[in-house]
Scaffold this active site. Structure first.
Site, PDB file in Angstrom:
ATOM      1  N   ARG A  72     -49.106 -24.558   8.797  1.00 41.03           N
ATOM      2  CA  ARG A  72     -48.039 -23.563   8.895  1.00 41.03           C
ATOM      3  C   ARG A  72     -48.671 -22.183   8.738  1.00 41.03           C
ATOM      4  O   ARG A  72     -48.885 -21.710   7.639  1.00 41.03           O
ATOM      5  CB  ARG A  72     -47.008 -23.769   7.786  1.00 41.03           C
ATOM      6  CG  ARG A  72     -46.060 -24.929   7.984  1.00 41.03           C
ATOM      7  CD  ARG A  72     -44.880 -24.790   7.023  1.00 41.03           C
ATOM      8  NE  ARG A  72     -44.000 -25.940   7.096  1.00 41.03           N
ATOM      9  CZ  ARG A  72     -43.737 -26.742   6.070  1.00 41.03           C
ATOM     10  NH1 ARG A  72     -44.295 -26.510   4.905  1.00 41.03           N
ATOM     11  NH2 ARG A  72     -42.916 -27.752   6.199  1.00 41.03           N
ATOM     12  N   ARG A  94     -39.695 -21.818  -0.523  1.00 42.08           N
ATOM     13  CA  ARG A  94     -40.745 -22.819  -0.622  1.00 42.08           C
ATOM     14  C   ARG A  94     -40.104 -24.195  -0.583  1.00 42.08           C
ATOM     15  O   ARG A  94     -38.886 -24.326  -0.675  1.00 42.08           O
ATOM     16  CB  ARG A  94     -41.554 -22.628  -1.905  1.00 42.08           C
ATOM     17  CG  ARG A  94     -42.190 -21.251  -1.999  1.00 42.08           C
ATOM     18  CD  ARG A  94     -43.167 -21.157  -3.154  1.00 42.08           C
ATOM     19  NE  ARG A  94     -44.387 -21.915  -2.892  1.00 42.08           N
ATOM     20  CZ  ARG A  94     -45.413 -21.990  -3.740  1.00 42.08           C
ATOM     21  NH1 ARG A  94     -45.353 -21.342  -4.898  1.00 42.08           N
ATOM     22  NH2 ARG A  94     -46.485 -22.677  -3.453  1.00 42.08           N
ATOM     23  N   SER A  95     -40.927 -25.222  -0.502  1.00 40.54           N
ATOM     24  CA  SER A  95     -40.367 -26.568  -0.368  1.00 40.54           C
ATOM     25  C   SER A  95     -39.550 -26.974  -1.586  1.00 40.54           C
ATOM     26  O   SER A  95     -38.626 -27.773  -1.484  1.00 40.54           O
ATOM     27  CB  SER A  95     -41.495 -27.584  -0.147  1.00 40.54           C
ATOM     28  OG  SER A  95     -42.423 -27.542  -1.219  1.00 40.54           O
ATOM     29  N   GLN A 102     -42.921 -16.914  -1.565  1.00 40.51           N
ATOM     30  CA  GLN A 102     -43.827 -17.747  -0.781  1.00 40.51           C
ATOM     31  C   GLN A 102     -45.187 -17.062  -0.657  1.00 40.51           C
ATOM     32  O   GLN A 102     -45.265 -15.924  -0.164  1.00 40.51           O
ATOM     33  CB  GLN A 102     -43.217 -17.975   0.606  1.00 40.51           C
ATOM     34  CG  GLN A 102     -43.986 -18.954   1.448  1.00 40.51           C
ATOM     35  CD  GLN A 102     -43.446 -19.038   2.866  1.00 40.51           C
ATOM     36  OE1 GLN A 102     -44.229 -19.114   3.804  1.00 40.51           O
ATOM     37  NE2 GLN A 102     -42.124 -19.008   3.051  1.00 40.51           N
ATOM     38  N   HIS A 166     -10.201 -29.218   8.584  1.00 40.47           N
ATOM     39  CA  HIS A 166     -11.413 -28.495   8.938  1.00 40.47           C
ATOM     40  C   HIS A 166     -12.586 -29.463   8.853  1.00 40.47           C
ATOM     41  O   HIS A 166     -12.879 -29.996   7.779  1.00 40.47           O
ATOM     42  CB  HIS A 166     -11.614 -27.323   7.976  1.00 40.47           C
ATOM     43  CG  HIS A 166     -12.634 -26.336   8.441  1.00 40.47           C
ATOM     44  ND1 HIS A 166     -13.067 -25.293   7.684  1.00 40.47           N
ATOM     45  CD2 HIS A 166     -13.325 -26.243   9.613  1.00 40.47           C
ATOM     46  CE1 HIS A 166     -13.970 -24.590   8.347  1.00 40.47           C
ATOM     47  NE2 HIS A 166     -14.133 -25.162   9.516  1.00 40.47           N
ATOM     48  N   ALA A 249     -14.274 -19.140   3.366  1.00 38.91           N
ATOM     49  CA  ALA A 249     -15.064 -18.776   4.544  1.00 38.91           C
ATOM     50  C   ALA A 249     -14.968 -17.292   4.880  1.00 38.91           C
ATOM     51  O   ALA A 249     -15.971 -16.635   5.134  1.00 38.91           O
ATOM     52  CB  ALA A 249     -14.649 -19.619   5.748  1.00 38.91           C
ATOM     53  N   LYS A 278     -18.271 -14.191   9.499  1.00 40.92           N
ATOM     54  CA  LYS A 278     -16.852 -13.849   9.355  1.00 40.92           C
ATOM     55  C   LYS A 278     -16.640 -12.621   8.481  1.00 40.92           C
ATOM     56  O   LYS A 278     -15.604 -11.970   8.573  1.00 40.92           O
ATOM     57  CB  LYS A 278     -16.086 -15.034   8.775  1.00 40.92           C
ATOM     58  CG  LYS A 278     -15.946 -16.229   9.709  1.00 40.92           C
ATOM     59  CD  LYS A 278     -15.134 -17.331   9.066  1.00 40.92           C
ATOM     60  CE  LYS A 278     -14.924 -18.497  10.025  1.00 40.92           C
ATOM     61  NZ  LYS A 278     -16.148 -19.266  10.240  1.00 40.92           N
ATOM     62  N   ARG A 307     -38.836 -24.956   3.638  1.00 42.79           N
ATOM     63  CA  ARG A 307     -38.704 -23.536   3.916  1.00 42.79           C
ATOM     64  C   ARG A 307     -37.530 -23.311   4.864  1.00 42.79           C
ATOM     65  O   ARG A 307     -36.975 -24.250   5.417  1.00 42.79           O
ATOM     66  CB  ARG A 307     -39.975 -22.991   4.564  1.00 42.79           C
ATOM     67  CG  ARG A 307     -41.234 -23.176   3.743  1.00 42.79           C
ATOM     68  CD  ARG A 307     -42.399 -22.527   4.456  1.00 42.79           C
ATOM     69  NE  ARG A 307     -43.675 -22.864   3.807  1.00 42.79           N
ATOM     70  CZ  ARG A 307     -44.833 -22.361   4.173  1.00 42.79           C
ATOM     71  NH1 ARG A 307     -44.894 -21.518   5.191  1.00 42.79           N
ATOM     72  NH2 ARG A 307     -45.940 -22.690   3.553  1.00 42.79           N
TER      73      ARG A 307
END
Length: 436
Positions: A72, A94-95, A102, A166, A249, A278, A307
């Site tokens: 990566r 990060r993972s 990072q 929804h 939302a 929105k 990531r």
């Protein structure tokens, strides 16, 4: 850090004047980094581009001396790709934790941290004194992250869902690995909503069955479904000590929802999820998760796998820097005016066509009954280049969030933030033409 050495290249008075102009142009960027809050007045696009470019130049894929041998490394095949991510090819997080810095992306890490700081100040200026994180996924997936955090932190295995038609939150429950228990809606004159007592009964039954429930309530939705009573739900969740996630939302753009949230925050609310597109006028793809509980937000961050693409985060930062607080407040004011205009125009149309505007508490959307097929009406509006209206048949159980037939066929129209009054006028005029 960067010394612009132009000594002796210009007459001294011209050199001083040029440096003064440069300092003034960069001053807004410097103030953003110093204060880390949303600016009162927005920055112009060129300054935002310079700002993002400066930050992205800190990432290791921009290091001209780096020997890049990892899997990566921010390698790209086209300059277009770099432009699409604003130069942040390494992404964010990060993972193990979405909000962790990072090592290969110091610039992107600063950009993400700054976005979250500005987002917090933005919400505070709107009246929501909360912690917040920007997520690189839209509303449904952001809800799934919150449910995953509830599962991990509180061993939640059942999501009690006061039913709203929804698909995103319904899928989010499944995605997070929880079982769903629906609490059915009831009809109250025109309004469709869920009885709080039924929600409490569902909680009791799950606890009695040795399950660990959480509640996923709905604050913002289309008519005729009204908001859940999130304050009372928050009280119940507090009493039974169970997590409470709120789907808000488009809650940020109107004080009606902000006031409801503040009342609920006095009790048990673990997280609220809102959409960046929105509320902040960004392209689709980002979420806003906020809470009084900073520890729970950290848990949400821990639940993100790997990531993340930087683009949804960048778009939120760009919106806040571009709009600034004052313009956003002005947009909120215009949204209320547009909603009032839509209401007046639809009432006039209803009187002329022997229909009625549904009596629903909703500061964004309105529903008008129609005598013919509402799905066909919505289709005709789409063909007339009107996007947004929803046509729902009275027999559509999913669309009405209601087990029995709804009393009316109806069309829903919206006056959300960013809409123009002239567009509302044209939309209602064309609706008049297709239902007359």
């Amino acid at each position: 850090m960067f010394n612009l050495n132009i000594n002796g290249m210009l007459p001294k008075n011209m050199e001083d004047r040029g440096k003064l102009i440069l300092r003034d142009n960069l001053k807004e960027i410097e103030e953003i980094l110093n204060h880390r809050t949303i600016p009162k007045n927005g920055l112009d696009d060129e300054k935002i581009k310079i700002f993002l470019k400066l930050l992205s130049l800190m990432d290791t894929d921009k290091d001209p001396k780096a020997i890049r041998i990892g899997e990566r490394e921010g390698r790209i095949s086209s300059k277009i790709q770099e432009e699409l991510v604003s130069g942040f090819c390494h992404g964010v997080g990060r993972s193990g934790n979405l909000i962790d810095p990072q090592p290969k992306a110091p610039g992107a890490s600063v950009m993400y941290k700054l976005t979250n700081n500005i987002l917090k100040s933005f919400l505070k200026n709107l009246g929501l004194n909360v912690y917040s994180i920007a997520t690189p996924v839209a509303t449904g997936m952001s809800i799934a992250l919150c449910l995953s955090a509830a599962r991990k932190k509180y061993n939640s295995n059942v999501a009690i869902y006061p039913y709203a038609a929804h698909k995103s939150p319904i899928k989010a429950v499944s995605f997070a690995g929880l079982r769903m228990r629906l609490v059915e809606t009831k009809l109250y004159e025109d309004a469709v909503k869920v009885d709080v007592g039924d929600i409490e009964d569902a909680i009791k039954k799950e606890i009695k069955s040795n399950n660990n429930p959480c509640v996923l309530s709905t604050l913002t939705f289309f008519p005729p479904r009204e908001s859940d009573d999130i304050e009372e739900i928050a009280k119940i969740c507090d009493e039974y000590n169970i997590p409470h996630i709120i789907n808000g939302a488009y809650a940020i753009q109107n004080k009606f929802y902000i006031n409801k949230l503040n009342k609920a925050f006095k009790y048990r609310v673990d997280a609220v999820v809102s959409s960046s597109d929105k509320n902040l006028l960004t392209p689709i793809g980002g979420g806003i998760v906020y809470s009084k509980n900073k520890e729970f937000l950290n848990e949400v961050s821990f639940c993100y796998p790997g990531r993340a693409c930087a683009t949804p985060i960048v778009t939120m930062l760009v919106s806040m820097l571009s709009l600034g607080l004052n313009k956003y407040l002005e947009l909120m004011k215009k949204q209320k005016e547009s909603r009032k205009l839509l209401n007046n125009l639809l009432k006039e149309l209803a009187e002329k066509t022997n229909n009625k505007v549904l009596n629903i508490k909703n500061p964004i959307s309105l529903g008008i009954t129609v005598g013919s097929n509402p799905v066909e009406i919505a289709g005709k509006l789409y063909n007339l280049r009107i996007t947004g209206p929803r046509g729902i048949m009275s027999s559509d159980k999913f669309g009405n969030c209601y087990l029995g037939n709804y009393p009316y066929n109806y069309v829903v129209m919206n006056a959300a933030i960013g809409v123009k009054n002239k567009d509302i006028i044209v939309a209602v005029e064309r609706l008049k033409n297709v239902i007359s």
